[in-house]
Design an enzyme around this catalytic site. Sequence first.
Site, PDB file in Angstrom:
ATOM      1  N   ILE A 130       0.463  -0.554   0.279  1.00  0.00           N
ATOM      2  CA  ILE A 130      -0.167  -0.030   0.413  1.00  0.00           C
ATOM      3  C   ILE A 130       0.670   1.478   0.198  1.00  0.00           C
ATOM      4  O   ILE A 130       1.951   1.289   0.559  1.00  0.00           O
ATOM      5  CB  ILE A 130      -1.280   0.068   1.207  1.00  0.00           C
ATOM      6  CG1 ILE A 130      -1.942  -1.520   0.925  1.00  0.00           C
ATOM      7  CG2 ILE A 130      -1.483   1.741   0.972  1.00  0.00           C
ATOM      8  CD1 ILE A 130      -1.786  -2.255   2.062  1.00  0.00           C
ATOM      9  N   CYS A 131       0.249   1.933  -0.732  1.00  0.00           N
ATOM     10  CA  CYS A 131       1.432   3.711  -0.528  1.00  0.00           C
ATOM     11  C   CYS A 131       2.773   3.322  -0.839  1.00  0.00           C
ATOM     12  O   CYS A 131       3.128   2.614  -2.099  1.00  0.00           O
ATOM     13  CB  CYS A 131       0.611   4.435   0.518  1.00  0.00           C
ATOM     14  SG  CYS A 131       1.106   6.012   0.407  1.00  0.00           S
ATOM     15  N   THR A 132       3.706   3.950  -0.290  1.00  0.00           N
ATOM     16  CA  THR A 132       4.851   3.791  -0.196  1.00  0.00           C
ATOM     17  C   THR A 132       5.307   2.841   0.314  1.00  0.00           C
ATOM     18  O   THR A 132       6.417   2.286   0.383  1.00  0.00           O
ATOM     19  CB  THR A 132       5.928   5.325   0.355  1.00  0.00           C
ATOM     20  OG1 THR A 132       4.875   4.862   2.058  1.00  0.00           O
ATOM     21  CG2 THR A 132       5.219   6.335  -0.403  1.00  0.00           C
ATOM     22  N   THR A 150       1.875   3.133  -7.039  1.00  0.00           N
ATOM     23  CA  THR A 150       1.991   4.013  -5.026  1.00  0.00           C
ATOM     24  C   THR A 150       1.279   5.318  -5.367  1.00  0.00           C
ATOM     25  O   THR A 150       0.769   5.200  -6.090  1.00  0.00           O
ATOM     26  CB  THR A 150       3.135   3.667  -5.301  1.00  0.00           C
ATOM     27  OG1 THR A 150       4.063   4.067  -4.022  1.00  0.00           O
ATOM     28  CG2 THR A 150       4.364   4.859  -6.170  1.00  0.00           C
ATOM     29  N   ALA A 196      -1.370  -1.259  -4.088  1.00  0.00           N
ATOM     30  CA  ALA A 196      -2.796   0.393  -3.801  1.00  0.00           C
ATOM     31  C   ALA A 196      -1.797   1.140  -4.395  1.00  0.00           C
ATOM     32  O   ALA A 196      -0.513   1.692  -3.508  1.00  0.00           O
ATOM     33  CB  ALA A 196      -3.619  -0.055  -2.683  1.00  0.00           C
TER      34      ALA A 196
END
Length: 236
Positions: A130-132, A150, A196
Amino acid sequence: MSSTPPKKYYKVAVLLFEGVDILDFTAPMEVFTHTSHNRNPDNPDRVFQINTIARSRTVNAKKALTVQTDLLLEDAMQGLADFDIMVVPGGPPSLLNALVASNPREVELIRSFATLPPKTPDEPRVLFSICTGAFLVGAAGLLTGVSVTTHHRAIEKLREFCIRVNGEGASPPEVSHKRYIDAGVLKVGSARLLTAAGVSSCLDASLYLVSQLTSLDMSAFISRVMEYDWKGQLSE
């Protein structure tokens, strides 16, 4: 005479570290805890068994939430083959940069999980960033020739980072901004990769994963319970 297929259950490892973004790990956990075979909120037959994992017994998330973890990294490594899914959340860029630069044990845990053989031939394990958190997956050398996403502010940085990590001759990842991307089975490793984008998009990705492992009807049920408007593959 038809028989009822056996119920499936999945063990989830949620990787935590100091400064981790709160929604990055609590959103998937919220979705997973609503996923039950009997849809009974008072006595749920939960599909997912969740364990939080970190290098210390407590983790401070964004200097706002203290979490008591279920397993230490070394214990999780010993029992890694028990898990079906690993969730890798993100955090502020400066924190992730420092963490990745230290060659942390978290990266080794991710790499080891991603290279485990599937529990069953027809269902690979799932690595879910998720994300970073994608930078931790990239630091493990797993983002070679795959499609990933990202946070929108980190798209170019992730691409450049993976080129450095993977070295000359390796295919760089195709990094684009979408709510989530299911890249299928990794080219390096045996796990299925789901990524995500920033923060709230992990709700959409988590519901998607539930739809893949259980049913679309289950994800629709959970989104109604959560009063959440489940979004699909959005590019912006």
